[in-house]
Design a protein around this motif. Structure first.
Motif, PDB file in Angstrom:
ATOM      1  N   LEU A   1       2.911 -39.564  19.038  1.00 23.39           N
ATOM      2  CA  LEU A   1       3.246 -40.769  18.286  1.00 23.39           C
ATOM      3  C   LEU A   1       4.746 -40.900  18.057  1.00 23.39           C
ATOM      4  CD1 LEU A   1       0.358 -40.803  15.655  1.00 23.39           C
ATOM      5  CD2 LEU A   1       0.740 -42.472  17.469  1.00 23.39           C
ATOM      6  N   SER A   2       5.468 -39.787  18.099  1.00 23.59           N
ATOM      7  CA  SER A   2       6.921 -39.864  17.932  1.00 23.59           C
ATOM      8  C   SER A   2       7.572 -40.621  19.078  1.00 23.59           C
ATOM      9  CB  SER A   2       7.521 -38.456  17.820  1.00 23.59           C
ATOM     10  OG  SER A   2       7.399 -37.757  19.047  1.00 23.59           O
ATOM     11  N   SER A   3       6.866 -40.736  20.212  1.00 27.06           N
ATOM     12  CA  SER A   3       7.435 -41.453  21.358  1.00 27.06           C
ATOM     13  C   SER A   3       7.658 -42.927  21.041  1.00 27.06           C
ATOM     14  CB  SER A   3       6.524 -41.306  22.583  1.00 27.06           C
ATOM     15  OG  SER A   3       5.276 -41.939  22.355  1.00 27.06           O
TER      16      SER A   3
ATOM     17  N   SER B   1       6.862 -38.077  12.607  1.00 28.43           N
ATOM     18  CA  SER B   1       5.522 -38.001  13.201  1.00 28.43           C
ATOM     19  C   SER B   1       5.113 -36.560  13.457  1.00 28.43           C
ATOM     20  CB  SER B   1       5.486 -38.816  14.509  1.00 28.43           C
ATOM     21  OG  SER B   1       5.668 -40.181  14.256  1.00 28.43           O
ATOM     22  N   SER B   2       6.021 -35.768  14.023  1.00 25.42           N
ATOM     23  CA  SER B   2       5.704 -34.359  14.270  1.00 25.42           C
ATOM     24  C   SER B   2       5.587 -33.582  12.968  1.00 25.42           C
ATOM     25  CB  SER B   2       6.785 -33.731  15.161  1.00 25.42           C
ATOM     26  OG  SER B   2       6.872 -34.402  16.395  1.00 25.42           O
ATOM     27  N   PHE B   3       6.454 -33.905  11.994  1.00 24.94           N
ATOM     28  CA  PHE B   3       6.453 -33.183  10.721  1.00 24.94           C
ATOM     29  C   PHE B   3       5.153 -33.395   9.958  1.00 24.94           C
ATOM     30  CE2 PHE B   3       7.354 -33.425   6.102  1.00 24.94           C
ATOM     31  CZ  PHE B   3       7.638 -32.082   5.877  1.00 24.94           C
TER      32      PHE B   3
ATOM     33  N   SER C   1       6.743 -44.330   9.320  1.00 27.47           N
ATOM     34  CA  SER C   1       6.427 -43.956  10.704  1.00 27.47           C
ATOM     35  C   SER C   1       5.584 -42.696  10.774  1.00 27.47           C
ATOM     36  CB  SER C   1       7.720 -43.757  11.510  1.00 27.47           C
ATOM     37  OG  SER C   1       8.452 -44.961  11.597  1.00 27.47           O
ATOM     38  N   GLY C   2       5.732 -41.831   9.784  1.00 27.86           N
ATOM     39  CA  GLY C   2       4.975 -40.584   9.794  1.00 27.86           C
ATOM     40  C   GLY C   2       3.543 -40.726   9.321  1.00 27.86           C
TER      41      GLY C   2
END
Length: 412
Positions: free
Chosen positions: A128-130, A253-255, A311-312
């Motif tokens: 999703l970070s993309s 997103s990764s966090f 976003s996260g």
């Protein structure tokens, strides 16, 4: 993710028929239609039609490209709404849904005792970070295209970019072997289990997603226009704000996907999912709301903080799935994570559409306002709407607290 650049361009270079204010619903409509169609597409490709996923994604790419080409010939606002807001969205969903189903199958949920490999929530977060990587670079690409050409040529060049990158991406994604076995089997595929619809947890998460999504698309649509009209920033600064909105999401997103895996920190899915919307609400109400003419620093802080937390939020859905799977296991019930993820995306679509439809009258309601801070401008109602819906999006924490208090009262 970058529609705000076009929104600003349409206002400053108006050559279309129809109401200018209606352009504000294009971006949110596109996101809404995309997510609303996902429950149906996820159900379609979850098992029986799994072998057609790449074919469906290719068809989606073709539909998207045709839609953007048709959009470049638009002469009225409703042409843009249909081509960009509806048709292109359906094409994007047809590309996104089959590939995301495959992702969920390659990365399954793990128990707390399993330490090897990558958990599903982390995988969702990384992928999703993309969207934030794209959202960070595309504002400048669009601005450069619009500065050198008109929006018609910009859309045609964008069509070529979409087609080329999509074909490469689709070629790299394959369905999981387990789904291919079911898909190619002569026996009838197992029916989708719907028992989870009887559990309150699913509806609590869904309503929270609807509220959060209703406010999420507002800044992305109007931040460029706000920066130009209220804070009197240049086009370069306005474009940079949209980039600053998206850059933090690459990490977020990764966090939050990592937090949702619940390995290093003993946080529930409800707690983790409440952090992004509540923090987003504080950002909108405390930073965007008090911005005034020349307040570049406050607007930058708002863009980065709201962009990070909002976003996260979708990365916490991996925790939703893990939580609902655990609940199903307790009741000895079957559950299909792919179908469940599609329904959560459908809830997000309802929020996007609701926010987009509310944005136009809210902007008109504030048009006669006057004041020093952003609250006193035409964007005041939009800011309040963004803050309130974001707060309501974090209500799962309230539900979690209620369950804890109820459990404590039973123990005492």
């Amino acid at each position: 993710m970058s529609y705000g650049v076009f929104q600003e361009y349409y206002f400053e270079n108006w050559t279309l028929q129809g109401s200018q204010s209606e352009t504000g619903i294009i971006g949110t409509t596109q996101n809404g239609v995309m997510y609303l169609s996902m429950p149906f597409l996820f159900a379609l490709f979850t098992k029986r039609w799994a072998r057609w996923r790449q074919t469906a994604a290719l068809c989606g790419t073709a539909l998207t490209c045709v839609s953007f080409i048709l959009s470049s010939f638009s002469t009225d606002v409703w042409h843009l709404i249909i081509t960009q807001g509806v048709l292109a969205a359906l094409g994007c969903a047809l590309t996104y849904s089959p590939t995301t189903l495959s992702l969920g199958e390659w990365f399954q949920a793990k128990t707390r005792t399993e330490n090897s490999g990558v958990n599903r929530a982390v995988a969702y977060g990384v992928v999703l970070s993309s969207k934030n990587i794209v959202g960070s670079t595309c504002p400048f690409i669009f601005r450069a295209l619009l500065d050198h050409y008109d929006f018609r040529m910009a859309l045609r060049i964008w069509t070529a970019i979409v087609g080329g990158t999509s074909l490469v991406g689709i070629a790299m994604i394959h369905a999981h072997p387990s789904s291919m076995v079911v898909s190619s089997s002569s026996h009838r595929a197992p029916a989708i289990p719907w028992k989870f619809l009887t559990h309150k947890t699913f509806y609590i998460y869904s309503v929270a997603i609807i509220f959060q999504s209703a406010g999420y698309g507002i800044p992305q649509t109007y931040i460029n226009q706000f920066a130009s009209e209220v804070t009197m920033l240049s086009q370069t600064w306005a474009t940079l704000l949209l980039t600053l909105f998206n850059v933090p999401g690459i990490i977020a997103s990764s966090f939050f996907g990592y937090l949702s895996d619940n390995k290093a920190f003993p946080l529930s899915a409800a707690t983790v999912s409440s952090i992004p919307p509540i923090s987003s609400a504080l950002s909108a109400l405390l930073f965007w709301g008090v911005t005034s003419r020349g307040s570049t620093a406050l607007l930058v802080i708002f863009s980065m903080t709201f962009g990070f937390f909002s976003s996260g939020y979708s990365a916490t859905w991996g925790g939703f799935l893990n939580s609902l799977e655990s609940e199903a296991a307790q009741w000895n019930e079957a559950i299909d994570p792919g179908m469940l993820y599609g329904l959560l995306n459908g809830a997000r679509g309802i929020g996007y559409v609701s926010g987009g439809l509310a944005g136009v009258p809210l902007l008109k309601a504030g048009s006669g306002s006057g004041g020093r801070f952003a609250y006193g401008t035409a964007y005041g109602p939009l800011i309040i709407f963004t803050g309130l819906t974001s707060i309501l999006g974090g209500w799962v924490l309230v539900w979690k607290l209620e369950k804890w208090l109820h459990r404590e009262s039973q123990h005492s």
